[in-house]
Scaffold this active site. Sequence first.
Site, PDB file in Angstrom:
ATOM      1  CB  ALA A 127      35.615  19.417 -26.953  1.00  0.00           C
ATOM      2  CD  GLU A 130      41.019  19.656 -20.229  1.00  0.00           C
ATOM      3  OE1 GLU A 130      41.885  19.502 -19.333  1.00  0.00           O
ATOM      4  OE2 GLU A 130      40.874  20.711 -20.887  1.00  0.00           O
ATOM      5  CD  GLU A 246      24.010  22.648 -21.756  1.00  0.00           C
ATOM      6  OE1 GLU A 246      24.755  21.886 -21.108  1.00  0.00           O
ATOM      7  OE2 GLU A 246      24.375  23.760 -22.181  1.00  0.00           O
ATOM      8  NE  ARG A 272       9.297 -17.349 -21.866  1.00  0.00           N
ATOM      9  CZ  ARG A 272      10.044 -18.265 -22.443  1.00  0.00           C
ATOM     10  NH1 ARG A 272       9.985 -18.461 -23.754  1.00  0.00           N
ATOM     11  NH2 ARG A 272      10.878 -19.001 -21.733  1.00  0.00           N
ATOM     12  CD  GLN A 283      -0.531 -10.240  -6.035  1.00  0.00           C
ATOM     13  OE1 GLN A 283       0.252 -10.795  -5.249  1.00  0.00           O
ATOM     14  NE2 GLN A 283      -1.728  -9.830  -5.678  1.00  0.00           N
ATOM     15  CG  LEU A 341       8.993  -8.353 -15.436  1.00  0.00           C
ATOM     16  CD1 LEU A 341       7.979  -7.222 -15.525  1.00  0.00           C
ATOM     17  CD2 LEU A 341       8.443  -9.507 -14.602  1.00  0.00           C
ATOM     18  N   GLY A 343      13.337 -12.381 -18.670  1.00  0.00           N
ATOM     19  CA  GLY A 343      14.176 -13.547 -18.396  1.00  0.00           C
ATOM     20  C   GLY A 343      15.445 -13.497 -19.237  1.00  0.00           C
TER      21      GLY A 343
HETATM   22  C1  LIG Z   1      28.920   8.452 -23.529  1.00  0.00           C
HETATM   23  C2  LIG Z   1      29.451   9.736 -22.980  1.00  0.00           C
HETATM   24  C3  LIG Z   1      29.272  10.915 -23.711  1.00  0.00           C
HETATM   25  C4  LIG Z   1      29.820  12.111 -23.234  1.00  0.00           C
HETATM   26  N1  LIG Z   1      29.717  13.251 -23.996  1.00  0.00           N
HETATM   27  C5  LIG Z   1      30.413  14.345 -23.634  1.00  0.00           C
HETATM   28  C6  LIG Z   1      30.486  15.490 -24.495  1.00  0.00           C
HETATM   29  O1  LIG Z   1      29.879  15.530 -25.571  1.00  0.00           O
HETATM   30  N2  LIG Z   1      31.250  16.545 -24.110  1.00  0.00           N
HETATM   31  C7  LIG Z   1      31.937  16.557 -22.935  1.00  0.00           C
HETATM   32  O2  LIG Z   1      32.617  17.523 -22.676  1.00  0.00           O
HETATM   33  N3  LIG Z   1      31.861  15.506 -22.080  1.00  0.00           N
HETATM   34  C8  LIG Z   1      31.136  14.403 -22.412  1.00  0.00           C
HETATM   35  N4  LIG Z   1      31.076  13.324 -21.571  1.00  0.00           N
HETATM   36  C9  LIG Z   1      31.767  13.385 -20.290  1.00  0.00           C
HETATM   37  C10 LIG Z   1      30.812  13.446 -19.104  1.00  0.00           C
HETATM   38  O3  LIG Z   1      30.176  14.686 -19.048  1.00  0.00           O
HETATM   39  C11 LIG Z   1      31.641  13.143 -17.842  1.00  0.00           C
HETATM   40  O4  LIG Z   1      32.028  11.784 -17.924  1.00  0.00           O
HETATM   41  C12 LIG Z   1      30.871  13.406 -16.560  1.00  0.00           C
HETATM   42  O5  LIG Z   1      30.639  14.781 -16.391  1.00  0.00           O
HETATM   43  C13 LIG Z   1      31.617  12.870 -15.327  1.00  0.00           C
HETATM   44  O6  LIG Z   1      32.948  13.283 -15.332  1.00  0.00           O
HETATM   45  P1  LIG Z   1      34.117  12.200 -15.151  1.00  0.00           P
HETATM   46  O7  LIG Z   1      33.880  11.096 -16.107  1.00  0.00           O
HETATM   47  O8  LIG Z   1      35.415  12.903 -15.208  1.00  0.00           O
HETATM   48  O9  LIG Z   1      33.896  11.597 -13.703  1.00  0.00           O
HETATM   49  P2  LIG Z   1      34.494  12.193 -12.347  1.00  0.00           P
HETATM   50  O10 LIG Z   1      34.284  13.648 -12.307  1.00  0.00           O
HETATM   51  O11 LIG Z   1      35.883  11.669 -12.159  1.00  0.00           O
HETATM   52  O12 LIG Z   1      33.537  11.501 -11.282  1.00  0.00           O
HETATM   53  C14 LIG Z   1      33.703  10.153 -10.844  1.00  0.00           C
HETATM   54  C15 LIG Z   1      32.673   9.876  -9.740  1.00  0.00           C
HETATM   55  O13 LIG Z   1      32.874  10.771  -8.649  1.00  0.00           O
HETATM   56  C16 LIG Z   1      31.690  11.463  -8.382  1.00  0.00           C
HETATM   57  N5  LIG Z   1      31.980  12.827  -7.954  1.00  0.00           N
HETATM   58  C17 LIG Z   1      32.778  13.745  -8.574  1.00  0.00           C
HETATM   59  N6  LIG Z   1      32.743  14.894  -7.913  1.00  0.00           N
HETATM   60  C18 LIG Z   1      31.917  14.741  -6.852  1.00  0.00           C
HETATM   61  C19 LIG Z   1      31.452  15.572  -5.785  1.00  0.00           C
HETATM   62  N7  LIG Z   1      31.831  16.852  -5.694  1.00  0.00           N
HETATM   63  N8  LIG Z   1      30.619  15.047  -4.874  1.00  0.00           N
HETATM   64  C20 LIG Z   1      30.223  13.757  -4.953  1.00  0.00           C
HETATM   65  N9  LIG Z   1      30.605  12.913  -5.937  1.00  0.00           N
HETATM   66  C21 LIG Z   1      31.435  13.405  -6.871  1.00  0.00           C
HETATM   67  C22 LIG Z   1      30.916  11.461  -9.682  1.00  0.00           C
HETATM   68  O14 LIG Z   1      29.535  11.672  -9.474  1.00  0.00           O
HETATM   69  C23 LIG Z   1      31.236  10.093 -10.207  1.00  0.00           C
HETATM   70  O15 LIG Z   1      30.384   9.152  -9.607  1.00  0.00           O
HETATM   71  C24 LIG Z   1      30.499  12.131 -21.989  1.00  0.00           C
HETATM   72  C25 LIG Z   1      30.623  10.949 -21.249  1.00  0.00           C
HETATM   73  C26 LIG Z   1      30.130   9.777 -21.731  1.00  0.00           C
HETATM   74  C27 LIG Z   1      30.330   8.517 -20.915  1.00  0.00           C
END
Ligand SMILES: Cc1cc2nc3c(=O)[nH]c(=O)nc-3n(C[C@H](O)[C@H](O)[C@H](O)COP(=O)(O)OP(=O)(O)OC[C@H]3O[C@@H](n4cnc5c(N)ncnc54)[C@H](O)[C@@H]3O)c2cc1C
Length: 383
Positions: A127, A130, A246, A272, A283, A341, A343
Amino acid sequence: MLPQLFRHRWMDAEIEAFREQVRRYVARELAPHLGQWRDQGFIPRDVWRPFGAVGMLLPELPEEWGGAGATLAHQLVVQDELARAEVPGNTSVHSIVARYLLDYGTPEQKSRWLPRLAKGEFLAAIALTEPDCGSDLKALTTRARKEDSTYVIDGSKTFITNGYSANLIVVAARTGEAGSRGVSLFVLETEHLPGFRVGRRLEKLGQHASDTAELFFDGVKVPADQLLGGIEGRGFAQLMSQLPYERLLIAVPAAAVIERALELTVAYTKERRAFGQALAEFQNTRFQLAECATLAHVVRSFVNDCIQRLVDGTLDDEAAYMAKWWCTEQQGKVTDECLQLFGGSGYMAEMPIARLYADARVQRIYGGTTEIMKDLIARRLFS
Ligand SMILES: Cc1cc2nc3c(=O)[nH]c(=O)nc-3n(C[C@H](O)[C@H](O)[C@H](O)COP(=O)(O)OP(=O)(O)OC[C@H]3O[C@@H](n4cnc5c(N)ncnc54)[C@H](O)[C@@H]3O)c2cc1C
Protein backbone atom coordinates in the site's frame (compact mmCIF):
# COMPACT_ATOMS: atom_id res chain seq x y z
CA MET A 1 3.95 -20.35 -34.62
CA LEU A 2 6.68 -17.98 -33.45
CA PRO A 3 10.22 -18.41 -34.71
CA GLN A 4 12.62 -20.15 -32.36
CA LEU A 5 14.06 -17.68 -29.89
CA PHE A 6 17.64 -17.49 -28.78
CA ARG A 7 17.86 -19.63 -25.64
CA HIS A 8 19.45 -17.88 -22.71
CA ARG A 9 21.20 -19.84 -19.97
CA TRP A 10 18.32 -19.35 -17.56
CA MET A 11 15.97 -21.25 -19.92
CA ASP A 12 17.37 -24.66 -18.98
CA ALA A 13 15.59 -28.02 -18.94
CA GLU A 14 14.74 -27.72 -15.25
CA ILE A 15 12.95 -24.39 -15.61
CA GLU A 16 11.14 -25.57 -18.72
CA ALA A 17 9.88 -28.61 -16.76
CA PHE A 18 8.77 -26.23 -14.00
CA ARG A 19 6.97 -24.09 -16.58
CA GLU A 20 5.13 -27.15 -17.82
CA GLN A 21 4.04 -28.03 -14.27
CA VAL A 22 2.80 -24.49 -13.67
CA ARG A 23 0.95 -24.48 -16.99
CA ARG A 24 -0.82 -27.71 -16.12
CA TYR A 25 -1.69 -26.56 -12.60
CA VAL A 26 -3.06 -23.24 -13.84
CA ALA A 27 -5.19 -24.92 -16.52
CA ARG A 28 -6.55 -27.51 -14.10
CA GLU A 29 -6.97 -25.61 -10.82
CA LEU A 30 -7.27 -21.91 -11.62
CA ALA A 31 -8.54 -21.22 -15.13
CA PRO A 32 -11.87 -23.08 -14.68
CA HIS A 33 -12.84 -20.66 -11.87
CA LEU A 34 -11.98 -17.45 -13.67
CA GLY A 35 -15.56 -16.67 -14.72
CA GLN A 36 -16.76 -16.83 -11.14
CA TRP A 37 -13.82 -14.78 -9.86
CA ARG A 38 -14.50 -12.09 -12.46
CA ASP A 39 -18.15 -11.96 -11.47
CA GLN A 40 -17.41 -11.63 -7.77
CA GLY A 41 -14.47 -9.26 -8.30
CA PHE A 42 -11.77 -11.13 -6.41
CA ILE A 43 -9.85 -14.39 -6.13
CA PRO A 44 -10.42 -15.99 -2.70
CA ARG A 45 -7.28 -15.96 -0.61
CA ASP A 46 -7.49 -19.71 0.06
CA VAL A 47 -6.81 -20.39 -3.61
CA TRP A 48 -3.16 -19.55 -3.01
CA ARG A 49 -2.58 -22.13 -0.25
CA PRO A 50 -2.48 -25.17 -2.54
CA PHE A 51 -0.48 -23.04 -5.00
CA GLY A 52 2.01 -22.51 -2.17
CA ALA A 53 1.89 -26.20 -1.23
CA VAL A 54 3.06 -27.20 -4.72
CA GLY A 55 5.90 -24.64 -4.54
CA MET A 56 4.54 -22.18 -7.11
CA LEU A 57 3.78 -19.22 -4.88
CA LEU A 58 7.33 -18.22 -3.91
CA PRO A 59 9.70 -20.68 -5.63
CA GLU A 60 12.44 -18.06 -5.45
CA LEU A 61 12.61 -18.03 -1.64
CA PRO A 62 15.55 -19.83 -0.02
CA GLU A 63 14.63 -23.22 1.44
CA GLU A 64 15.29 -22.06 4.99
CA TRP A 65 12.33 -19.68 4.61
CA GLY A 66 9.97 -22.17 3.02
CA GLY A 67 10.75 -21.63 -0.66
CA ALA A 68 12.32 -23.94 -3.21
CA GLY A 69 15.63 -22.05 -3.35
CA ALA A 70 15.04 -21.33 -7.03
CA THR A 71 15.68 -18.09 -8.93
CA LEU A 72 13.60 -15.01 -9.65
CA ALA A 73 13.30 -16.42 -13.18
CA HIS A 74 11.08 -19.14 -11.71
CA GLN A 75 8.69 -16.53 -10.31
CA LEU A 76 8.70 -14.75 -13.67
CA VAL A 77 7.83 -18.04 -15.37
CA VAL A 78 4.88 -18.38 -12.96
CA GLN A 79 3.71 -14.87 -13.86
CA ASP A 80 4.18 -15.65 -17.55
CA GLU A 81 1.96 -18.72 -17.29
CA LEU A 82 -0.70 -16.97 -15.20
CA ALA A 83 -0.91 -14.15 -17.76
CA ARG A 84 -1.10 -16.57 -20.66
CA ALA A 85 -4.13 -18.18 -18.99
CA GLU A 86 -5.68 -14.79 -18.14
CA VAL A 87 -5.27 -15.35 -14.40
CA PRO A 88 -4.39 -11.98 -12.87
CA GLY A 89 -0.91 -11.75 -11.41
CA ASN A 90 -1.98 -10.93 -7.86
CA THR A 91 0.83 -13.09 -6.60
CA SER A 92 3.43 -10.75 -8.09
CA VAL A 93 2.89 -8.22 -5.27
CA HIS A 94 3.16 -11.18 -2.90
CA SER A 95 6.57 -11.92 -4.37
CA ILE A 96 7.65 -8.28 -4.03
CA VAL A 97 6.71 -8.26 -0.34
CA ALA A 98 8.72 -11.45 0.17
CA ARG A 99 11.73 -9.67 -1.44
CA TYR A 100 11.39 -6.73 0.94
CA LEU A 101 11.34 -9.09 3.93
CA LEU A 102 14.19 -11.20 2.63
CA ASP A 103 16.44 -8.23 1.90
CA TYR A 104 15.52 -5.87 4.74
CA GLY A 105 13.62 -7.82 7.41
CA THR A 106 15.18 -8.42 10.80
CA PRO A 107 15.81 -12.13 11.56
CA GLU A 108 12.60 -12.13 13.66
CA GLN A 109 10.58 -10.55 10.85
CA LYS A 110 11.86 -13.10 8.35
CA SER A 111 11.03 -16.09 10.50
CA ARG A 112 7.67 -14.64 11.47
CA TRP A 113 6.38 -13.95 7.97
CA LEU A 114 8.40 -15.58 5.19
CA PRO A 115 7.45 -19.25 5.78
CA ARG A 116 3.78 -18.31 6.05
CA LEU A 117 4.00 -16.24 2.87
CA ALA A 118 5.52 -19.23 1.07
CA LYS A 119 2.69 -21.47 2.26
CA GLY A 120 0.00 -18.98 1.27
CA GLU A 121 -1.24 -18.60 4.85
CA PHE A 122 -0.65 -14.91 4.34
CA LEU A 123 -1.51 -13.15 1.08
CA ALA A 124 0.42 -9.91 0.72
CA ALA A 125 -0.35 -6.45 -0.64
CA ILE A 126 1.69 -3.25 -0.94
CA ALA A 127 0.00 0.00 0.00
CA LEU A 128 1.84 3.02 -1.36
CA THR A 129 -0.60 5.04 -3.47
CA GLU A 130 -2.86 7.59 -1.76
CA PRO A 131 -5.80 9.60 -3.04
CA ASP A 132 -3.50 12.62 -3.45
CA CYS A 133 -0.30 10.97 -4.61
CA GLY A 134 0.70 8.14 -6.92
CA SER A 135 3.61 8.91 -9.22
CA ASP A 136 5.00 11.42 -6.74
CA LEU A 137 5.22 8.96 -3.89
CA LYS A 138 7.53 11.02 -1.75
CA ALA A 139 4.56 13.36 -1.13
CA LEU A 140 2.64 10.67 0.77
CA THR A 141 0.86 11.86 3.92
CA THR A 142 -0.14 8.67 5.77
CA ARG A 143 1.58 9.17 9.11
CA ALA A 144 3.08 6.77 11.65
CA ARG A 145 3.60 8.42 15.04
CA LYS A 146 5.81 6.71 17.60
CA GLU A 147 4.27 6.21 21.05
CA ASP A 148 6.53 4.22 23.37
CA SER A 149 6.93 0.79 21.79
CA THR A 150 4.21 1.22 19.16
CA TYR A 151 3.51 3.30 16.07
CA VAL A 152 0.08 4.80 15.49
CA ILE A 153 -0.85 4.94 11.82
CA ASP A 154 -3.38 7.40 10.37
CA GLY A 155 -4.19 7.93 6.70
CA SER A 156 -5.61 6.23 3.66
CA LYS A 157 -4.47 4.36 0.57
CA THR A 158 -6.16 3.66 -2.73
CA PHE A 159 -5.93 1.41 -5.81
CA ILE A 160 -4.35 -1.36 -3.74
CA THR A 161 -4.05 -4.72 -5.52
CA ASN A 162 -5.16 -7.50 -3.12
CA GLY A 163 -6.39 -4.73 -0.79
CA TYR A 164 -9.56 -6.72 -0.17
CA SER A 165 -8.14 -10.24 -0.09
CA ALA A 166 -4.74 -9.71 1.56
CA ASN A 167 -4.06 -10.28 5.24
CA LEU A 168 -0.45 -9.04 5.32
CA ILE A 169 0.01 -5.51 4.03
CA VAL A 170 3.20 -3.49 3.68
CA VAL A 171 2.23 0.13 4.27
CA ALA A 172 4.35 3.16 3.42
CA ALA A 173 3.96 5.89 6.04
CA ARG A 174 5.70 9.06 7.05
CA THR A 175 7.74 8.79 10.24
CA GLY A 176 9.82 11.92 9.72
CA GLU A 177 10.60 14.94 7.58
CA ALA A 178 8.89 15.81 4.30
CA GLY A 179 10.29 14.08 1.22
CA SER A 180 11.67 10.63 0.63
CA ARG A 181 13.87 10.40 3.72
CA GLY A 182 10.91 10.58 6.06
CA VAL A 183 9.22 7.44 4.70
CA SER A 184 9.18 4.04 6.44
CA LEU A 185 7.56 0.70 5.64
CA PHE A 186 5.43 -1.20 8.14
CA VAL A 187 4.25 -4.80 7.93
CA LEU A 188 0.69 -5.17 9.16
CA GLU A 189 -1.28 -8.32 9.88
CA THR A 190 -4.65 -6.88 9.03
CA GLU A 191 -7.19 -9.48 10.14
CA HIS A 192 -9.14 -8.10 13.13
CA LEU A 193 -6.75 -5.16 13.40
CA PRO A 194 -8.48 -2.32 15.28
CA GLY A 195 -8.64 0.95 13.29
CA PHE A 196 -7.95 -0.75 9.96
CA ARG A 197 -10.72 -0.83 7.40
CA VAL A 198 -11.00 -1.96 3.78
CA GLY A 199 -13.10 0.57 1.87
CA ARG A 200 -14.66 0.06 -1.55
CA ARG A 201 -13.55 -2.71 -3.84
CA LEU A 202 -13.10 -0.49 -6.88
CA GLU A 203 -14.80 -1.27 -10.18
CA LYS A 204 -12.34 -1.29 -13.03
CA LEU A 205 -12.23 -1.19 -16.80
CA GLY A 206 -10.57 -4.62 -16.87
CA GLN A 207 -8.80 -7.17 -14.67
CA HIS A 208 -12.13 -7.97 -13.04
CA ALA A 209 -10.90 -11.00 -11.13
CA SER A 210 -8.21 -8.96 -9.40
CA ASP A 211 -9.39 -6.93 -6.42
CA THR A 212 -8.28 -3.33 -6.12
CA ALA A 213 -9.35 -1.56 -2.95
CA GLU A 214 -9.23 1.48 -0.74
CA LEU A 215 -7.67 1.10 2.71
CA PHE A 216 -8.21 3.27 5.78
CA PHE A 217 -6.01 3.56 8.86
CA ASP A 218 -7.58 5.27 11.82
CA GLY A 219 -5.27 5.20 14.84
CA VAL A 220 -3.96 1.73 13.91
CA LYS A 221 -1.49 0.61 16.59
CA VAL A 222 1.46 -1.37 15.30
CA PRO A 223 4.20 -2.77 17.56
CA ALA A 224 7.53 -1.10 16.77
CA ASP A 225 9.02 -4.45 15.77
CA GLN A 226 6.81 -4.36 12.66
CA LEU A 227 8.81 -1.47 11.18
CA LEU A 228 10.56 -3.18 8.26
CA GLY A 229 14.23 -3.56 9.11
CA GLY A 230 13.76 -1.77 12.43
CA ILE A 231 15.20 1.60 11.35
CA GLU A 232 13.06 4.62 10.45
CA GLY A 233 13.43 6.52 7.19
CA ARG A 234 14.66 3.64 5.04
CA GLY A 235 11.30 3.00 3.31
CA PHE A 236 11.99 4.83 0.08
CA ALA A 237 15.36 3.21 -0.44
CA GLN A 238 13.82 -0.19 0.32
CA LEU A 239 11.09 0.41 -2.26
CA MET A 240 13.55 1.57 -4.91
CA SER A 241 15.94 -1.36 -4.54
CA GLN A 242 13.51 -3.94 -5.93
CA LEU A 243 12.41 -1.89 -8.89
CA PRO A 244 14.23 -3.68 -11.73
CA TYR A 245 12.61 -6.97 -10.67
CA GLU A 246 9.21 -5.31 -10.21
CA ARG A 247 9.32 -3.83 -13.72
CA LEU A 248 9.94 -7.31 -15.13
CA LEU A 249 6.95 -8.64 -13.20
CA ILE A 250 4.94 -6.36 -15.49
CA ALA A 251 6.94 -6.72 -18.71
CA VAL A 252 6.89 -10.54 -18.73
CA PRO A 253 3.07 -10.80 -18.62
CA ALA A 254 2.99 -8.22 -21.44
CA ALA A 255 4.97 -10.67 -23.58
CA ALA A 256 2.62 -13.52 -22.65
CA VAL A 257 -0.51 -11.55 -23.51
CA ILE A 258 0.88 -10.37 -26.85
CA GLU A 259 1.54 -14.00 -27.82
CA ARG A 260 -1.90 -15.11 -26.65
CA ALA A 261 -3.63 -12.30 -28.58
CA LEU A 262 -1.74 -13.23 -31.71
CA GLU A 263 -2.57 -16.91 -31.33
CA LEU A 264 -6.30 -16.18 -30.85
CA THR A 265 -6.38 -13.83 -33.83
CA VAL A 266 -4.58 -16.15 -36.23
CA ALA A 267 -7.09 -18.88 -35.34
CA TYR A 268 -10.08 -16.57 -35.72
CA THR A 269 -9.05 -15.03 -39.02
CA LYS A 270 -8.51 -18.48 -40.53
CA GLU A 271 -12.13 -19.37 -39.73
CA ARG A 272 -14.06 -16.15 -40.23
CA ARG A 273 -15.10 -15.43 -43.80
CA ALA A 274 -16.01 -12.19 -45.58
CA PHE A 275 -16.45 -11.46 -49.29
CA GLY A 276 -16.12 -15.15 -50.05
CA GLN A 277 -12.76 -15.69 -48.40
CA ALA A 278 -11.18 -16.18 -45.00
CA LEU A 279 -10.10 -12.95 -43.27
CA ALA A 280 -6.63 -14.46 -43.20
CA GLU A 281 -6.47 -14.17 -46.98
CA PHE A 282 -6.78 -10.37 -47.00
CA GLN A 283 -3.39 -8.77 -47.35
CA ASN A 284 -4.29 -6.30 -44.62
CA THR A 285 -4.89 -9.13 -42.14
CA ARG A 286 -1.64 -10.81 -43.08
CA PHE A 287 0.41 -7.62 -42.81
CA GLN A 288 -1.17 -6.62 -39.49
CA LEU A 289 -0.50 -10.02 -38.00
CA ALA A 290 3.00 -10.12 -39.45
CA GLU A 291 3.67 -6.85 -37.61
CA CYS A 292 2.17 -8.23 -34.39
CA ALA A 293 4.27 -11.39 -34.69
CA THR A 294 7.39 -9.24 -35.14
CA LEU A 295 6.53 -7.27 -32.02
CA ALA A 296 5.84 -10.50 -30.12
CA HIS A 297 9.27 -11.75 -31.09
CA VAL A 298 11.13 -8.57 -30.19
CA VAL A 299 9.29 -8.17 -26.88
CA ARG A 300 10.02 -11.77 -25.91
CA SER A 301 13.68 -11.49 -26.89
CA PHE A 302 14.03 -8.32 -24.83
CA VAL A 303 12.35 -9.72 -21.70
CA ASN A 304 14.31 -12.98 -21.94
CA ASP A 305 17.51 -10.98 -22.12
CA CYS A 306 16.43 -8.88 -19.12
CA ILE A 307 15.66 -12.05 -17.14
CA GLN A 308 19.13 -13.39 -17.87
CA ARG A 309 20.63 -10.14 -16.66
CA LEU A 310 18.42 -10.19 -13.56
CA VAL A 311 19.56 -13.72 -12.73
CA ASP A 312 23.20 -12.67 -13.32
CA GLY A 313 22.77 -9.56 -11.16
CA THR A 314 23.61 -7.24 -14.07
CA LEU A 315 20.19 -5.83 -14.95
CA ASP A 316 20.53 -2.06 -14.84
CA ASP A 317 17.61 0.14 -13.80
CA GLU A 318 17.33 1.77 -17.23
CA ALA A 319 16.87 -1.53 -19.07
CA ALA A 320 14.12 -2.44 -16.61
CA TYR A 321 12.37 0.93 -17.12
CA MET A 322 12.61 0.41 -20.87
CA ALA A 323 11.18 -3.09 -20.61
CA LYS A 324 8.28 -1.86 -18.48
CA TRP A 325 7.15 1.00 -20.69
CA TRP A 326 7.96 -0.44 -24.08
CA CYS A 327 6.60 -3.95 -23.62
CA THR A 328 3.35 -2.70 -22.08
CA GLU A 329 2.88 -0.14 -24.87
CA GLN A 330 3.33 -2.97 -27.41
CA GLN A 331 0.80 -5.01 -25.43
CA GLY A 332 -1.71 -2.18 -25.82
CA LYS A 333 -0.98 -1.85 -29.53
CA VAL A 334 -1.16 -5.58 -30.33
CA THR A 335 -4.34 -6.25 -28.32
CA ASP A 336 -5.96 -3.26 -30.06
CA GLU A 337 -4.94 -4.37 -33.55
CA CYS A 338 -5.97 -7.96 -32.88
CA LEU A 339 -9.35 -6.89 -31.53
CA GLN A 340 -9.93 -4.92 -34.74
CA LEU A 341 -9.53 -8.11 -36.77
CA PHE A 342 -12.35 -9.73 -34.78
CA GLY A 343 -14.77 -7.01 -35.92
CA GLY A 344 -17.86 -6.64 -33.72
CA SER A 345 -17.21 -9.94 -31.97
CA GLY A 346 -13.99 -8.47 -30.63
CA TYR A 347 -15.97 -5.93 -28.65
CA MET A 348 -18.07 -8.55 -26.86
CA ALA A 349 -17.07 -9.08 -23.25
CA GLU A 350 -17.42 -12.85 -23.61
CA MET A 351 -14.58 -12.93 -26.14
CA PRO A 352 -11.09 -13.45 -24.70
CA ILE A 353 -9.65 -10.81 -27.04
CA ALA A 354 -11.97 -8.18 -25.53
CA ARG A 355 -10.72 -9.06 -22.06
CA LEU A 356 -7.08 -9.05 -23.14
CA TYR A 357 -7.62 -5.57 -24.59
CA ALA A 358 -9.34 -4.19 -21.47
CA ASP A 359 -6.92 -5.88 -19.07
CA ALA A 360 -3.92 -4.50 -20.96
CA ARG A 361 -4.74 -0.85 -20.41
CA VAL A 362 -3.59 -0.63 -16.81
CA GLN A 363 -0.23 -2.19 -17.57
CA ARG A 364 0.91 1.23 -18.81
CA ILE A 365 -0.21 2.86 -15.56
CA TYR A 366 0.55 0.78 -12.49
CA GLY A 367 4.05 0.00 -11.27
CA GLY A 368 5.12 3.42 -12.59
CA THR A 369 3.46 4.99 -15.64
CA THR A 370 4.99 5.05 -19.11
CA GLU A 371 5.72 8.76 -18.64
CA ILE A 372 7.53 8.17 -15.34
CA MET A 373 9.60 5.39 -16.94
CA LYS A 374 10.61 7.71 -19.78
CA ASP A 375 11.41 10.48 -17.32
CA LEU A 376 13.71 8.14 -15.39
CA ILE A 377 15.48 7.03 -18.58
CA ALA A 378 15.84 10.64 -19.75
CA ARG A 379 17.31 11.70 -16.40
CA ARG A 380 20.11 9.23 -16.90
CA LEU A 381 20.64 10.39 -20.50
CA PHE A 382 21.08 13.98 -19.38
CA SER A 383 22.90 13.38 -16.09
C1 LIG B 1 -5.50 -1.63 -11.16
C2 LIG B 1 -4.50 -0.87 -10.36
C3 LIG B 1 -3.74 -1.55 -9.41
C4 LIG B 1 -2.83 -0.84 -8.61
N1 LIG B 1 -2.15 -1.50 -7.61
C5 LIG B 1 -1.44 -0.78 -6.72
C6 LIG B 1 -0.87 -1.40 -5.56
O1 LIG B 1 -0.97 -2.62 -5.36
N2 LIG B 1 -0.22 -0.62 -4.66
C7 LIG B 1 -0.07 0.72 -4.83
O2 LIG B 1 0.50 1.35 -3.97
N3 LIG B 1 -0.56 1.34 -5.94
C8 LIG B 1 -1.26 0.62 -6.87
N4 LIG B 1 -1.79 1.24 -7.97
C9 LIG B 1 -1.56 2.66 -8.16
C10 LIG B 1 -0.64 2.96 -9.34
O3 LIG B 1 0.67 2.59 -9.04
C11 LIG B 1 -0.78 4.47 -9.65
O4 LIG B 1 -2.08 4.66 -10.16
C12 LIG B 1 0.26 4.96 -10.63
O5 LIG B 1 1.55 4.93 -10.06
C13 LIG B 1 -0.04 6.38 -11.12
O6 LIG B 1 -0.30 7.23 -10.04
P1 LIG B 1 -1.64 8.12 -10.04
O7 LIG B 1 -2.79 7.24 -10.34
O8 LIG B 1 -1.67 8.90 -8.79
O9 LIG B 1 -1.48 9.10 -11.28
P2 LIG B 1 -0.75 10.52 -11.26
O10 LIG B 1 0.53 10.41 -10.55
O11 LIG B 1 -1.73 11.55 -10.79
O12 LIG B 1 -0.48 10.73 -12.81
C14 LIG B 1 -1.48 11.18 -13.72
C15 LIG B 1 -0.83 11.37 -15.10
O13 LIG B 1 0.22 12.33 -15.01
C16 LIG B 1 1.41 11.78 -15.48
N5 LIG B 1 2.55 12.29 -14.72
C17 LIG B 1 2.70 12.32 -13.36
N6 LIG B 1 3.89 12.80 -13.05
C18 LIG B 1 4.54 13.09 -14.21
C19 LIG B 1 5.83 13.61 -14.56
N7 LIG B 1 6.73 13.91 -13.62
N8 LIG B 1 6.12 13.78 -15.86
C20 LIG B 1 5.22 13.47 -16.82
N9 LIG B 1 4.00 12.96 -16.57
C21 LIG B 1 3.67 12.77 -15.28
C22 LIG B 1 1.26 10.28 -15.30
O14 LIG B 1 2.13 9.56 -16.14
C23 LIG B 1 -0.18 10.09 -15.63
O15 LIG B 1 -0.34 10.01 -17.02
C24 LIG B 1 -2.65 0.55 -8.82
C25 LIG B 1 -3.39 1.20 -9.81
C26 LIG B 1 -4.30 0.52 -10.56
C27 LIG B 1 -5.10 1.28 -11.59
